[in-house]
Design a protein around this motif. Structure first.
Motif, PDB file in Angstrom:
ATOM      1  N   LEU A 213     -18.846  -8.977   7.517  1.00 19.78           N
ATOM      2  CA  LEU A 213     -17.896  -9.802   6.770  1.00 19.78           C
ATOM      3  C   LEU A 213     -16.490  -9.609   7.283  1.00 19.78           C
ATOM      4  CD1 LEU A 213     -16.453  -8.466   3.505  1.00 19.78           C
ATOM      5  CD2 LEU A 213     -17.888  -6.993   4.828  1.00 19.78           C
TER       6      LEU A 213
ATOM      7  N   TYR B 115     -12.388   1.300   5.849  1.00 16.46           N
ATOM      8  CA  TYR B 115     -12.526   1.600   4.415  1.00 16.46           C
ATOM      9  C   TYR B 115     -13.095   3.007   4.289  1.00 16.46           C
ATOM     10  CZ  TYR B 115     -11.355  -3.161   3.386  1.00 16.46           C
ATOM     11  OH  TYR B 115     -10.676  -4.337   3.277  1.00 16.46           O
TER      12      TYR B 115
ATOM     13  N   PHE C 243     -23.683  -4.730  -0.135  1.00 18.69           N
ATOM     14  CA  PHE C 243     -24.738  -4.930   0.858  1.00 18.69           C
ATOM     15  C   PHE C 243     -25.978  -4.109   0.503  1.00 18.69           C
ATOM     16  CE2 PHE C 243     -20.969  -6.142   3.384  1.00 18.69           C
ATOM     17  CZ  PHE C 243     -21.398  -7.419   3.726  1.00 18.69           C
TER      18      PHE C 243
ATOM     19  N   LYS D 283     -13.936 -13.786   3.291  1.00 25.90           N
ATOM     20  CA  LYS D 283     -13.009 -13.973   2.170  1.00 25.90           C
ATOM     21  C   LYS D 283     -11.808 -14.752   2.708  1.00 25.90           C
ATOM     22  CE  LYS D 283     -14.553  -9.656   0.078  1.00 25.90           C
ATOM     23  NZ  LYS D 283     -14.198  -8.403  -0.635  1.00 25.90           N
TER      24      LYS D 283
ATOM     25  N   ASP E 188     -12.669  -9.476   5.455  1.00 24.11           N
ATOM     26  CA  ASP E 188     -12.055  -9.387   4.117  1.00 24.11           C
ATOM     27  C   ASP E 188     -10.561  -9.687   4.241  1.00 24.11           C
ATOM     28  OD1 ASP E 188     -10.816  -8.327   1.762  1.00 24.11           O
ATOM     29  OD2 ASP E 188     -12.566  -7.122   1.336  1.00 24.11           O
TER      30      ASP E 188
ATOM     31  N   THR F 135     -13.593 -10.631  -4.984  1.00 16.50           N
ATOM     32  CA  THR F 135     -15.034 -10.320  -5.083  1.00 16.50           C
ATOM     33  C   THR F 135     -15.368  -9.196  -4.111  1.00 16.50           C
ATOM     34  OG1 THR F 135     -15.617 -12.584  -5.688  1.00 16.50           O
ATOM     35  CG2 THR F 135     -17.351 -11.263  -4.681  1.00 16.50           C
ATOM     36  N   TRP F 136     -16.175  -8.235  -4.577  1.00 17.04           N
ATOM     37  CA  TRP F 136     -16.684  -7.191  -3.673  1.00 17.04           C
ATOM     38  C   TRP F 136     -18.135  -7.518  -3.337  1.00 17.04           C
ATOM     39  CZ3 TRP F 136     -14.114  -3.866  -0.800  1.00 17.04           C
ATOM     40  CH2 TRP F 136     -14.820  -2.881  -0.114  1.00 17.04           C
ATOM     41  N   ILE F 137     -18.437  -7.535  -2.063  1.00 12.83           N
ATOM     42  CA  ILE F 137     -19.799  -7.820  -1.615  1.00 12.83           C
ATOM     43  C   ILE F 137     -20.550  -6.489  -1.526  1.00 12.83           C
ATOM     44  CG2 ILE F 137     -21.204  -8.778   0.248  1.00 12.83           C
ATOM     45  CD1 ILE F 137     -18.699 -10.515   0.983  1.00 12.83           C
TER      46      ILE F 137
HETATM   47  O1  HPA Z   1     -16.464  -6.812  -0.029  1.00 13.94           O
HETATM   48  C1  HPA Z   1     -16.777  -5.868   0.731  1.00 13.94           C
HETATM   49  N1  HPA Z   1     -18.014  -5.278   0.664  1.00 13.94           N
HETATM   50  C2  HPA Z   1     -18.401  -4.256   1.469  1.00 13.94           C
HETATM   51  N2  HPA Z   1     -17.599  -3.743   2.402  1.00 13.94           N
HETATM   52  C3  HPA Z   1     -16.381  -4.269   2.539  1.00 13.94           C
HETATM   53  N3  HPA Z   1     -15.391  -3.940   3.405  1.00 13.94           N
HETATM   54  C4  HPA Z   1     -14.364  -4.743   3.133  1.00 13.94           C
HETATM   55  N4  HPA Z   1     -14.631  -5.587   2.120  1.00 13.94           N
HETATM   56  C5  HPA Z   1     -15.908  -5.328   1.730  1.00 13.94           C
END
Ligand code: HPA
Ligand code: PRP
Ligand code: MG
Length: 166
Positions: free
Chosen positions: A101, A68, A148, A126, A103, A144-146
């Motif tokens: 996590l 990401y 942190f 997820k 995803d 949903t976005w987590i």
């Molecule tokens: O939901 C998320 N949150 C933070 N980082 C991530 N990287 C992939 N999905 C997520």
């Protein structure tokens, strides 16, 4: 990828509790006998620290994967640093892979392919990534976005009633 609809903010306290809950589950797996933890950086570093403390695992290796690049948009997956060959024997049997996590499951898929017999554990999952993990604690929906705790700071919160005023 557009911004996911729902937000799931996680505090340091909650993350510590959830990572410890993951350690409890892992304590009952593989007879508690792990050769090493392989943590997927960077997100896996924090749960790996908590789990290594709880389970007494002192050999910690990293596999460095980036996907990401700008907030919620996923780019090409890049393995920036590979796993030491010593842990790749027997397809990674007895190795515990930790990430914060899963995803889409792409990161998990890449690391699983390197060590198919390793045990893969994440704190959160997820639905798309869930089939790729052996153990996790909490599932959240795909939209949903987590958030942190290491990505956040304190900000002012509007009273709930402000969004419901007619
Ligand atoms: O939901 C998320 N949150 C933070 N980082 C991530 N990287 C992939 N999905 C997520
Ligand atoms: O299941 P996926 O869709 O592959 O997404 C999950 C991965 O995405 C995030 O890492 P990221 O690549 O953003 O890097 P970071 O851990 O350094 O933040 C997260 O920490 C997982 O490793
Ligand atoms: Mg990551």
């Amino acid at each position: 990828m557009s911004l996911p609809e729902k937000a799931f903010p996680v505090s340091w306290d909650q993350f510590h509790r959830d990572a410890r809950a993951l350690a409890w589950r892992l304590a009952g797996a593989n007879k508690g006998q792990w050769k090493a933890i392989v943590c997927i950086t960077r997100g896996g570093l924090v749960p790996a620290a908590i789990i290594s403390r709880e389970l007494g695992i002192r050999v910690i290796e990293t596999v460095c994967v980036a996907s990401y690049h700008d907030y919620t948009s996923q780019g090409q997956l890049q393995v920036l640093k590979e796993i030491t060959p010593a842990l790749l024997a027997d397809d990674g049997a007895g190795v515990l892979i930790i990430d914060d996590l899963t995803d889409t499951g792409k990161t998990a898929g890449i690391v699983r392919a390197i060590m198919p017999k390793a045990h893969f554990a994440t704190v959160y999952a997820k639905p798309k990534g869930r089939p790729l993990v052996d153990t996790f604690v909490t599932e959240v929906s795909q939209d949903t976005w987590i958030y942190f705790p290491w990505d956040m700071g304190f900000t002012y919160q509007k009273p709930i009633a402000d969004d419901h005023a007619g």
